[in-house]
Design an enzyme around this catalytic site. Structure first.
Site, PDB file in Angstrom:
ATOM      1  CD  GLN A 253      41.498  27.876  37.887  1.00 51.60           C
ATOM      2  OE1 GLN A 253      41.965  28.821  38.518  1.00 51.60           O
ATOM      3  NE2 GLN A 253      41.112  26.752  38.477  1.00 51.60           N
TER       4      GLN A 253
ATOM      5  CB  CYS B 223      38.461  29.173  38.254  1.00 52.50           C
ATOM      6  SG  CYS B 223      37.348  30.547  37.911  1.00 52.50           S
TER       7      CYS B 223
ATOM      8  CG  ASP C  90      34.755  32.128  36.215  1.00 52.55           C
ATOM      9  OD1 ASP C  90      34.886  32.521  37.390  1.00 52.55           O
ATOM     10  OD2 ASP C  90      35.418  32.605  35.265  1.00 52.55           O
TER      11      ASP C  90
ATOM     12  CG  HIS D  33      42.497  31.702  34.091  1.00 46.85           C
ATOM     13  ND1 HIS D  33      43.816  31.900  34.444  1.00 46.85           N
ATOM     14  CD2 HIS D  33      41.784  31.774  35.243  1.00 46.85           C
ATOM     15  CE1 HIS D  33      43.893  32.081  35.740  1.00 46.85           C
ATOM     16  NE2 HIS D  33      42.682  32.009  36.254  1.00 46.85           N
TER      17      HIS D  33
ATOM     18  NE  ARG E 269      44.725  28.889  39.674  1.00 44.15           N
ATOM     19  CZ  ARG E 269      45.511  29.545  38.832  1.00 44.15           C
ATOM     20  NH1 ARG E 269      46.334  28.894  38.049  1.00 44.15           N
ATOM     21  NH2 ARG E 269      45.475  30.852  38.756  1.00 44.15           N
TER      22      ARG E 269
ATOM     23  NE  ARG F 165      45.694  36.483  37.702  1.00 44.15           N
ATOM     24  CZ  ARG F 165      44.721  35.848  38.375  1.00 44.15           C
ATOM     25  NH1 ARG F 165      43.845  36.537  39.085  1.00 44.15           N
ATOM     26  NH2 ARG F 165      44.619  34.549  38.350  1.00 44.15           N
TER      27      ARG F 165
HETATM   28  N1  NVA Z   1      36.668  34.822  34.735  1.00 43.16           N
HETATM   29  C1  NVA Z   1      37.270  35.358  35.931  1.00 43.16           C
HETATM   30  C2  NVA Z   1      38.325  34.442  36.450  1.00 43.16           C
HETATM   31  C3  NVA Z   1      38.936  34.847  37.741  1.00 43.16           C
HETATM   32  C4  NVA Z   1      40.031  33.901  38.218  1.00 43.16           C
HETATM   33  C5  NVA Z   1      37.822  36.745  35.625  1.00 43.16           C
HETATM   34  O1  NVA Z   1      38.446  36.923  34.565  1.00 43.16           O
HETATM   35  O2  NVA Z   1      37.614  37.646  36.413  1.00 43.16           O
END
Ligand code: NVA
Length: 234
Positions: A61, A194, A153, A58, A222, A31
């Site tokens: 997800q 998400c 989101d 992502h 997930r 990540r």
């Molecule tokens: N778009 C959000 C997703 C978090 C799972 C981020 O990048 O913070």
């Protein structure tokens, strides 16, 4: 491992960390803030590197999301997803994933916060092959017409905190998902996110806690789909 437990935190290059990890483990689930760092790691690793979130994508997800839709309807073909809000990493991967599996996708976002051009191009190419449709519009009401899923989101992703005020002004109230928006969607429309959600920003409590919300199924999936990704790749 967090950043500080890895030698990366002491200034080791990504390439060297990738070389060392390749001798220890069977795969890396990373990540990162920047997609380029992930690609640098994959370039120098001799083991699979799985994107667990970057600023641009992502994908894991979206595997869970598409599985959640399949679980609900027993098919993906013919479904329509409306993504309302920031054209961010989740939106980019949703464009790629939906178009690949034949799900129609319509994104509503302000012109300044459109999805990544390359993701849109991939999605358009996928759609040609799968026969699905991809569109980007400004008006959320237009995007959600006939949609089976309304997805949103956060408006302030990791790394965008400094733009918080400006972003909230650009997105609220027009792109906030409230119960009224469902009047324009399909009768069976569900709400997806998400997580983590910023309640009162991109979505109201009534929607995320309401009967149309399937965010907890999505969250559970997930786990199952992450295991599936590992089983498949490793
Ligand atoms: N778009 C959000 C997703 C978090 C799972 C981020 O990048 O913070």
């Amino acid at each position: 491992m967090g950043w500080t437990e890895a030698q990366l935190g002491r200034g080791e290059t990504i390439a060297d960390t990738a070389r060392v990890l390749s001798r220890y483990v069977n795969g890396v689930v990373a990540r990162v803030y920047r997609q380029v760092n992930l690609e640098e790691m994959a370039k120098h690793a001799s083991i699979p590197v799985i994107n667990a979130l970057s600023d641009l994508f992502h994908p894991c997800q979206i595997v869970a999301d598409l599985y959640t839709m399949w679980e609900r309807w027993g098919t993906l073909k013919g479904l329509k997803v409306a993504y309302v809000g920031d054209g961010n990493n989740v939106c980019n991967s949703l464009l790629v994933g939906c178009s690949k599996l034949g799900v129609d996708i319509s994104v509503a976002c302000p012109p300044k916060y459109r999805p990544y051009e390359k993701a849109l191009k991939w999605a358009q190419e996928n759609a040609e092959e799968s026969g699905s449709s991809v569109e980007i519009v400004e008006n959320p009401v237009e995007a959600v017409k006939g949609a089976n899923v309304i997805y949103t989101d956060t408006f302030v992703s990791i790394g965008a905190e400094a733009e918080r005020e400006e972003r909230l002004k650009a997105f609220i109230p027009k792109y906030q998902v409230r119960p009224e928006l469902f009047q324009h969607a399909a009768e069976d429309a569900v709400f997806m996110h998400c997580l983590p959600a910023r309640r009162g920003e991109e979505v109201t409590d009534e929607v995320i806690d309401g009967p149309r919300s399937i965010v907890w199924d999505q969250a559970e999936n997930r786990l199952h789909t992450a295991k599936a990704v590992l089983a498949l790749i490793i």
